[in-house]
Design a protein around this motif. Structure first.
Motif, PDB file in Angstrom:
ATOM      1  N   MET A   1      12.131   4.861   8.343  1.00 50.13           N
ATOM      2  CA  MET A   1      11.215   5.402   9.340  1.00 50.13           C
ATOM      3  C   MET A   1      11.746   5.111  10.741  1.00 50.13           C
ATOM      4  O   MET A   1      12.514   4.170  10.950  1.00 50.13           O
ATOM      5  N   ALA A   2      11.299   5.907  11.690  1.00 49.09           N
ATOM      6  CA  ALA A   2      11.596   5.603  13.082  1.00 49.09           C
ATOM      7  C   ALA A   2      10.861   4.318  13.440  1.00 49.09           C
ATOM      8  O   ALA A   2       9.668   4.171  13.112  1.00 49.09           O
ATOM      9  N   PRO A   3      11.531   3.354  14.058  1.00 47.93           N
ATOM     10  CA  PRO A   3      10.878   2.071  14.370  1.00 47.93           C
ATOM     11  C   PRO A   3       9.559   2.232  15.124  1.00 47.93           C
ATOM     12  O   PRO A   3       8.605   1.503  14.857  1.00 47.93           O
ATOM     13  N   ARG A   4       9.491   3.204  16.038  1.00 48.20           N
ATOM     14  CA  ARG A   4       8.243   3.359  16.802  1.00 48.20           C
ATOM     15  C   ARG A   4       7.102   3.819  15.910  1.00 48.20           C
ATOM     16  O   ARG A   4       5.957   3.378  16.077  1.00 48.20           O
ATOM     17  N   ASP A   5       7.416   4.682  14.933  1.00 49.17           N
ATOM     18  CA  ASP A   5       6.367   5.124  14.000  1.00 49.17           C
ATOM     19  C   ASP A   5       5.883   3.960  13.140  1.00 49.17           C
ATOM     20  O   ASP A   5       4.683   3.813  12.880  1.00 49.17           O
ATOM     21  N   LEU A   6       6.827   3.125  12.700  1.00 54.19           N
ATOM     22  CA  LEU A   6       6.444   1.964  11.904  1.00 54.19           C
ATOM     23  C   LEU A   6       5.633   0.995  12.752  1.00 54.19           C
ATOM     24  O   LEU A   6       4.645   0.393  12.277  1.00 54.19           O
ATOM     25  N   ALA A   7       6.005   0.851  14.031  1.00 52.57           N
ATOM     26  CA  ALA A   7       5.275  -0.038  14.931  1.00 52.57           C
ATOM     27  C   ALA A   7       3.824   0.416  15.084  1.00 52.57           C
ATOM     28  O   ALA A   7       2.906  -0.415  15.175  1.00 52.57           O
ATOM     29  N   ALA A  64       0.817  -1.215   0.000  1.00 51.44           N
ATOM     30  CA  ALA A  64       0.000   0.000   0.000  1.00 51.44           C
ATOM     31  C   ALA A  64       0.851   1.264   0.000  1.00 51.44           C
ATOM     32  O   ALA A  64       0.321   2.369  -0.094  1.00 51.44           O
ATOM     33  N   GLY A  65       2.175   1.107   0.128  1.00 55.20           N
ATOM     34  CA  GLY A  65       3.058   2.260   0.140  1.00 55.20           C
ATOM     35  C   GLY A  65       2.932   3.094   1.396  1.00 55.20           C
ATOM     36  O   GLY A  65       3.257   4.288   1.405  1.00 55.20           O
ATOM     37  N   GLU A  66       2.461   2.474   2.488  1.00 53.84           N
ATOM     38  CA  GLU A  66       2.229   3.209   3.730  1.00 53.84           C
ATOM     39  C   GLU A  66       3.423   3.185   4.678  1.00 53.84           C
ATOM     40  O   GLU A  66       3.420   3.887   5.691  1.00 53.84           O
ATOM     41  N   ALA A  67       4.431   2.363   4.342  1.00 55.89           N
ATOM     42  CA  ALA A  67       5.554   2.189   5.271  1.00 55.89           C
ATOM     43  C   ALA A  67       6.839   2.741   4.678  1.00 55.89           C
ATOM     44  O   ALA A  67       7.861   2.042   4.577  1.00 55.89           O
ATOM     45  N   GLY A  68       6.800   3.998   4.287  1.00 51.94           N
ATOM     46  CA  GLY A  68       7.995   4.647   3.765  1.00 51.94           C
ATOM     47  C   GLY A  68       8.571   3.928   2.561  1.00 51.94           C
ATOM     48  O   GLY A  68       7.867   3.648   1.576  1.00 51.94           O
ATOM     49  N   GLN A  69       9.850   3.565   2.638  1.00 52.75           N
ATOM     50  CA  GLN A  69      10.531   2.923   1.510  1.00 52.75           C
ATOM     51  C   GLN A  69      10.508   1.393   1.603  1.00 52.75           C
ATOM     52  O   GLN A  69      11.201   0.713   0.854  1.00 52.75           O
ATOM     53  N   LEU A  70       9.709   0.862   2.511  1.00 53.93           N
ATOM     54  CA  LEU A  70       9.678  -0.587   2.697  1.00 53.93           C
ATOM     55  C   LEU A  70       9.116  -1.284   1.455  1.00 53.93           C
ATOM     56  O   LEU A  70       8.042  -0.940   0.971  1.00 53.93           O
ATOM     57  N   ALA A  71       9.894  -2.255   0.945  1.00 52.85           N
ATOM     58  CA  ALA A  71       9.459  -3.070  -0.187  1.00 52.85           C
ATOM     59  C   ALA A  71       9.233  -4.492   0.302  1.00 52.85           C
ATOM     60  O   ALA A  71       9.821  -4.935   1.295  1.00 52.85           O
ATOM     61  N   GLU A  72       8.392  -5.228  -0.402  1.00 45.88           N
ATOM     62  CA  GLU A  72       8.040  -6.570   0.044  1.00 45.88           C
ATOM     63  C   GLU A  72       9.241  -7.503   0.091  1.00 45.88           C
ATOM     64  O   GLU A  72       9.293  -8.408   0.923  1.00 45.88           O
ATOM     65  N   ASP A  73      10.235  -7.298  -0.796  1.00 48.24           N
ATOM     66  CA  ASP A  73      11.393  -8.189  -0.783  1.00 48.24           C
ATOM     67  C   ASP A  73      12.344  -7.897   0.388  1.00 48.24           C
ATOM     68  O   ASP A  73      13.330  -8.601   0.585  1.00 48.24           O
ATOM     69  N   ALA A  95       5.072 -10.828  21.751  1.00 49.53           N
ATOM     70  CA  ALA A  95       5.707  -9.571  21.333  1.00 49.53           C
ATOM     71  C   ALA A  95       6.555  -9.820  20.100  1.00 49.53           C
ATOM     72  O   ALA A  95       6.995 -10.944  19.845  1.00 49.53           O
ATOM     73  N   THR A  96       6.769  -8.760  19.326  1.00 48.92           N
ATOM     74  CA  THR A  96       7.646  -8.849  18.153  1.00 48.92           C
ATOM     75  C   THR A  96       8.437  -7.547  18.005  1.00 48.92           C
ATOM     76  O   THR A  96       7.948  -6.472  18.378  1.00 48.92           O
ATOM     77  N   ASN A  97       9.639  -7.669  17.487  1.00 56.17           N
ATOM     78  CA  ASN A  97      10.461  -6.482  17.228  1.00 56.17           C
ATOM     79  C   ASN A  97      10.573  -6.203  15.739  1.00 56.17           C
ATOM     80  O   ASN A  97      11.541  -5.602  15.273  1.00 56.17           O
ATOM     81  N   VAL A  98       9.575  -6.646  14.969  1.00 61.47           N
ATOM     82  CA  VAL A  98       9.628  -6.518  13.514  1.00 61.47           C
ATOM     83  C   VAL A  98       9.800  -5.058  13.068  1.00 61.47           C
ATOM     84  O   VAL A  98      10.516  -4.775  12.090  1.00 61.47           O
ATOM     85  N   ALA A  99       9.193  -4.131  13.774  1.00 57.87           N
ATOM     86  CA  ALA A  99       9.316  -2.720  13.379  1.00 57.87           C
ATOM     87  C   ALA A  99      10.739  -2.226  13.584  1.00 57.87           C
ATOM     88  O   ALA A  99      11.240  -1.397  12.803  1.00 57.87           O
ATOM     89  N   MET A 100      11.408  -2.720  14.598  1.00 54.30           N
ATOM     90  CA  MET A 100      12.792  -2.337  14.840  1.00 54.30           C
ATOM     91  C   MET A 100      13.712  -2.958  13.786  1.00 54.30           C
ATOM     92  O   MET A 100      14.726  -2.370  13.409  1.00 54.30           O
ATOM     93  N   GLN A 101      13.351  -4.140  13.294  1.00 54.98           N
ATOM     94  CA  GLN A 101      14.128  -4.782  12.234  1.00 54.98           C
ATOM     95  C   GLN A 101      13.991  -4.043  10.907  1.00 54.98           C
ATOM     96  O   GLN A 101      14.962  -3.930  10.153  1.00 54.98           O
ATOM     97  N   LEU A 102      12.800  -3.560  10.633  1.00 61.06           N
ATOM     98  CA  LEU A 102      12.505  -2.995   9.312  1.00 61.06           C
ATOM     99  C   LEU A 102      12.553  -1.468   9.265  1.00 61.06           C
ATOM    100  O   LEU A 102      12.480  -0.885   8.180  1.00 61.06           O
ATOM    101  N   GLY A 103      12.678  -0.826  10.418  1.00 65.12           N
ATOM    102  CA  GLY A 103      12.613   0.637  10.446  1.00 65.12           C
ATOM    103  C   GLY A 103      13.644   1.297   9.547  1.00 65.12           C
ATOM    104  O   GLY A 103      13.319   2.201   8.762  1.00 65.12           O
TER     105      GLY A 103
END
Length: 590
Positions: A62-68, A20-29, A49-57
């Motif tokens: 993006m700031a990991p907390r914003d992505l979370a 959806a293009g909602e997560a900054g520059q995050l691409a599916e790959d 719990a998961t730290n996926v946002a910290m992995q992908l931030g």
């Protein structure tokens, strides 16, 4: 909902955000194939719990907390999720609704003995060689540890879908067999054990058995020629060869019986001598010679192992024409990888602490054959076992003289306690076996603690049947207390634990898991009722509200009691499954 199912939901959420293009520059790959879901140490933070946002931030810019926060907004709409909170720099804490959390009970009871098993190693044949003690005496405590760890590892790998070939390598060629025969001859003549020989009552026993067997066959073994060299040492003779010929199979038979009694069944009993008799050693050497990895120097034949990372080249045929021990290792590995039946995709060697120096040459040989070290060949080095009784080390065996044997250990504490105690510690760490503790019926005894949880669950079933409590009408959403949740969460972790134990070659994880499950179950048993229990006169003396609460706790409504009975059954099933992976029984009474 299992952690695997939750991981899939989080993964799909990540893909949806990227698409959806909602997560900054995050691409599916950029999204990892598997999202890690963990159990928070503090239960107030949620079920998972998961730290996926910290992995992908960083990848998303993006700031990991914003992505979370983006993850949380979508996840809280998913079926089965009651609440999602973002914590700290970007952790995502997830609380399931009680019905979703309890779905795992139905899954466990539906899958039964298959719960936790998977197929991610299917299509691969793993040759697992363990114990492989010399046929010159009973299995000592170090070999006993490998029997417990090796068989448990095989069971765990099979639970992950692998084809496992359990293999025992008999070192029946070379100097150790010569020393064994010399020791037997000396014992038969009432002489002192040779300086490099084997001691213990078993030597006298085997020597006498050889003499008796010979008499039964019409052969006077002691009357055969006995040639002595100039230095007084036992030389090659008809007598020594007769002792060797008859005694080695006797030790083979003893070892095989000890393994079977220890619940270890090998698929292959491989004899080192067959490598020489069948020409496999010479064939393997010539294969390496054809690759340019064999050369002659100082009258000896060498393997150029430094080409493949070893610290020095290795002699494989000595200047006197005798084969070095490593020559058989070369042929044996090649044989494992190229057999007509069950050729190994992976050859796993379980070796003692004194074999650490072998790793370099073994991996070099693996590479020389065109295989990948650490993949096609894996070497696990075990550490020492200390047996303790009355707070002091136990060093003497009635039979073997200077070591504790497998039969000594089983006689002292039984097969269950022996296997469990040896398998519950990582093989690469030394372990103390406290005979007094393992023979006790106390919660400090880990095998008793786990087995008692199983026996207690069986007793709950019996009491429920007597009281007329059934599983009909069970409402799993009523498994909503803190004690219920702790047990449910541990149940849900079982499949991922089995997969991790297999991938990391760590069967001790099974024991640690079972002990945690047993602990939560024992607390649950103390806190929650399945079978109604009337209040005592003393309990009825409180205020009306307190009495009503206690009445409800001790006399759950039928739907809740039925749900707890099913939860009890799920715990029972997982303990059975887990103990089976360790080759340990699950008793119904204790």
């Amino acid at each position: 909902m299992s952690p695997e199912a939750l991981s899939s939901i989080i993964s799909q959420t990540a893909h949806d955000l990227a698409a959806a293009g909602e997560a900054g520059q995050l691409a599916e790959d950029m999204i990892p194939q598997k999202i890690v879901v963990m159990r928070p140490k503090d239960r107030s933070h949620g079920d998972w719990a998961t730290n996926v946002a910290m992995q992908l931030g960083k990848k998303a810019g993006m700031a990991p907390r914003d992505l979370a926060q983006l993850f949380a907004a979508r996840l809280e709409k998913a079926d089965g999720i009651a609440r999602v909170e973002v914590a700290g720099p970007g952790f995502i804490n997830i609380t399931l609704d009680s019905a979703s959390a309890a779905q795992v009970v139905d899954q466990v009871l539906a899958e039964g003995a298959d719960y936790g098993r998977n197929t991610h190693l299917s299509g691969r044949t793993l040759n697992l060689e363990f114990v492989s003690a010399n046929p010159t005496g009973p299995i000592h405590i170090g070999g006993t540890r490998w029997a417990a760890v090796g068989d448990s590892m095989a069971r765990v790998l099979e639970a992950n879908g692998a084809k496992v070939v359990r293999e025992y390598y008999f070192n029946d060629h070379g100097t150790q067999i010569d020393r064994f025969a010399k020791s037997l001859v000396a014992a038969a003549h009432g002489e002192e054990t040779p300086e490099d020989g084997y001691k213990g009552a078993y030597i006298d026993e085997i020597a006498q058995r050889v003499i008796d067997e010979g008499k039964a066959d019409g052969v006077d073994v002691l009357a055969l020629p006995r040639v002595t060299g100039e230095d007084g040492a036992e030389g090659d003779s008809d007598q020594r060869e007769e002792f060797r010929r008859r005694a080695v199979p006797m030790m083979f038979a003893e070892i095989q019986k000890s393994m079977k009694d220890f619940r270890v069944d090998f698929d292959v009993w491989f004899h080192e001598n067959s490598l020489y008799e069948g020409g496999a050693v010479d064939k393997a050497i010539e294969l390496l010679r054809g690759k340019g990895d064999i050369y002659e120097k100082d009258g000896a034949t060498w393997f150029a192992s430094t080409k493949y990372g070893d610290d020095k080249d290795r002699v494989i045929i000595k200047s006197n024409g005798e084969y070095a021990y490593f020559a058989a290792d070369i042929a044996y590995y090649y044989d494992k990888r190229h057999r007509d039946v069950d050729p190994a995709d992976v050859a796993i060697y379980m070796l003692g602490a004194d074999h650490h120096g072998y790793i370099g040459r073994m991996m070099a040989m693996c590479a020389a054959f065109g295989d990948e070290p650490g993949v096609n060949m894996q070497i696990l080095i075990g550490q020492l076992v200390n047996v303790i009784k009355d707070g002091k080390p136990v060093r003497m065996s009635k039979r073997a003289g200077n070591v504790v044997t497998i039969d000594d250990l089983v006689e002292a504490i039984g097969v269950d306690a022996s296997r469990y105690s040896l398998a519950r510690t990582s093989y690469d760490q030394s372990v103390d076996i406290d005979l007094d503790l393992l023979a006790s019926h106390s919660n400090d005894n880990p095998v008793y603690y786990v087995q008692y949880a199983h026996a207690r669950s069986k007793n709950v079933d019996r009491n429920a049947a007597e009281a007329g409590v059934t599983r009909e009408g069970a409402d799993l959403s009523l498994l909503d207390t803190e004690a219920d949740g702790e047990v449910l969460a541990q149940i849900a972790l079982y499949p991922s634990m089995v997969a991790q134990a297999g991938d990391e070659r760590q069967p001790h994880r099974v024991a640690h898991y079972l002990e945690e499950l047993a602990g939560r179950y024992h607390k649950w048993y103390a806190a929650e009722r399945v079978v109604p229990m009337p209040l005592t006169d003393a309990e009825r003396q409180g205020d009306a509200e307190a009495v009503a609460a206690l009445e409800a706790a001790k006399n759950p409504e039928p739907a809740r009691a039925a749900a707890r009975l099913r939860l009890n059954d799920a715990v029972q099933r997982i303990i059975e499954n887990g103990l089976d992976l360790l080759g340990v029984s699950a008793p119904e009474h204790m």
